[in-house]
Design a protein around this motif. Structure first.
Motif, PDB file in Angstrom:
ATOM      1  N   ARG A 267     -11.915   0.228  -8.071  1.00 59.33           N
ATOM      2  CA  ARG A 267     -12.485   1.225  -7.163  1.00 59.33           C
ATOM      3  C   ARG A 267     -13.812   1.778  -7.694  1.00 59.33           C
ATOM      4  O   ARG A 267     -13.922   2.161  -8.857  1.00 59.33           O
TER       5      ARG A 267
ATOM      6  N   GLY B 250       0.676   5.541  -1.053  1.00 62.52           N
ATOM      7  CA  GLY B 250      -0.225   6.604  -1.469  1.00 62.52           C
ATOM      8  C   GLY B 250      -1.660   6.159  -1.257  1.00 62.52           C
ATOM      9  O   GLY B 250      -2.023   5.637  -0.205  1.00 62.52           O
ATOM     10  N   ASN B 251      -2.466   6.309  -2.272  1.00 61.95           N
ATOM     11  CA  ASN B 251      -3.865   5.893  -2.193  1.00 61.95           C
ATOM     12  C   ASN B 251      -4.140   4.600  -2.947  1.00 61.95           C
ATOM     13  O   ASN B 251      -5.292   4.288  -3.246  1.00 61.95           O
ATOM     14  N   GLY B 252      -3.091   3.868  -3.258  1.00 57.94           N
ATOM     15  CA  GLY B 252      -3.297   2.668  -4.058  1.00 57.94           C
ATOM     16  C   GLY B 252      -2.335   1.552  -3.713  1.00 57.94           C
ATOM     17  O   GLY B 252      -1.675   1.563  -2.672  1.00 57.94           O
TER      18      GLY B 252
ATOM     19  N   GLN C 139      -5.126  -3.399   2.200  1.00 62.68           N
ATOM     20  CA  GLN C 139      -4.293  -2.862   3.274  1.00 62.68           C
ATOM     21  C   GLN C 139      -3.090  -3.788   3.385  1.00 62.68           C
ATOM     22  O   GLN C 139      -3.047  -4.687   4.213  1.00 62.68           O
TER      23      GLN C 139
ATOM     24  N   THR D 203       0.859  -1.182   0.000  1.00 57.72           N
ATOM     25  CA  THR D 203       0.000   0.000   0.000  1.00 57.72           C
ATOM     26  C   THR D 203       0.895   1.232   0.000  1.00 57.72           C
ATOM     27  O   THR D 203       1.720   1.417   0.903  1.00 57.72           O
TER      28      THR D 203
ATOM     29  N   PRO E 116     -10.765  -2.423  -0.885  1.00 57.10           N
ATOM     30  CA  PRO E 116      -9.437  -1.802  -0.843  1.00 57.10           C
ATOM     31  C   PRO E 116      -8.434  -2.683  -0.112  1.00 57.10           C
ATOM     32  O   PRO E 116      -8.771  -3.387   0.839  1.00 57.10           O
TER      33      PRO E 116
END
Length: 274
Positions: free
Chosen positions: A159, A70-72, A168, A68, A166
């Motif tokens: 997404r 950033g946002n991706g 993690q 994981t 998502p």
């Protein structure tokens, strides 16, 4: 010229060939050096090593770790690792535990979207070791919810879509540390494939190098020549080693074993560190 393919998958993760069949296909396609880099696990390496033992193929033990950032999610390859390293295996066990929970949640969300039986259906395509999104995709194609695997991801698993969960995963620092302690070389997998800006890609490379990473894939599957040139310039700018890999998953796909452009002459190959 020696043919290197340092990114491939077997049934120990989401590939369609057993480790033994993968070795046989690599030989058929004139690969000289192959890295088996299954997702978040090394269970296929022993069988692949045994299959390669009496051949001229050199097998590199590897892994592809989900991170994981950033946002991706990005993927970090560990090449030339010791697959028995305790710290590495502890980290990979955490990744596999998360995959189990994610698969259950994907199935719940698909059920709410009117697609029952996804968990058991996906398991038909998976090994006992790992259940991933590709296995769900194959189930959905089989039952005519989409025309192909790519269509499944666009309609259900990215997404904003019904089956998206998502990730993690591990941190970038942890993934690189596990690889380094296992004696391997850490490389960013297919950096041009992430849907991030050029600025964010440079930031990813910077963070990766600061964590102790040493290279990235300049050549990955079928790429446009200009993309390869751009990545080669980045490798030179950041003083990182260059790798190449097909990211092979299944026969007759867009990413066939050994079907790779040569590394640009300006690059220093990562295999010089093996």
């Amino acid at each position: 010229m020696t043919c290197y393919d340092l990114h491939s998958h077997s049934t120990a993760s989401d590939g369609s060939l057993s480790p033994e069949a993968l070795i046989a296909r690599a030989i058929e396609h004139d690969v000289d050096v192959l890295a088996l880099t299954d997702h978040d696990g090394t269970e296929g390496i022993a069988a692949a090593q045994q299959a390669a033992q009496s051949t001229d193929l050199t097998l590199i033990a590897g892994v592809e770790i989900s991170v994981t950032w950033g946002n991706g999610t990005v993927h970090i390859l560990g090449l030339n690792i010791d697959p028995e390293d305790t710290e590495l295996q502890q980290g990979l066990a955490e990744m596999r535990d998360f995959r189990v929970g994610r698969a259950q949640e994907i199935a719940k969300r698909l059920d709410k979207a009117g697609i029952p039986g996804a968990l058991e259906g996906a398991k038909k395509y998976a090994s006992e070791i790992m259940l991933g999104r590709l296995h769900f995709a194959k189930f959905l194609v089989e039952h005519n919810y989409a025309k192909n695997v790519q269509d499944v991801f666009k309609r259900y698993l990215v997404r904003g879509k019904p089956g998206y969960v998502p990730g993690q995963w591990s941190t970038l620092a942890d993934a690189v540390a596990w690889i380094n302690v296992a004696g391997g070389q850490a490389a960013i997998a297919h950096p041009a494939r992430y849907k991030i800006t050029a600025t964010k890609l440079r930031r990813l490379i910077t963070d990766f190098k600061e964590a102790g990473g040493v290279g990235f894939e300049v050549v990955s599957g079928r790429q446009h020549v200009e993309e390869v040139k751009h990545l080669a310039r980045l490798a030179d700018k950041f003083e990182l080693f260059a790798s190449c890999g097909s990211d092979f998953h299944t026969p007759d796909s867009w990413a066939e074993l050994g079907k790779l452009s040569p590394l640009p002459e300006s690059c220093t190959p990562i295999w010089t560190q093996f």
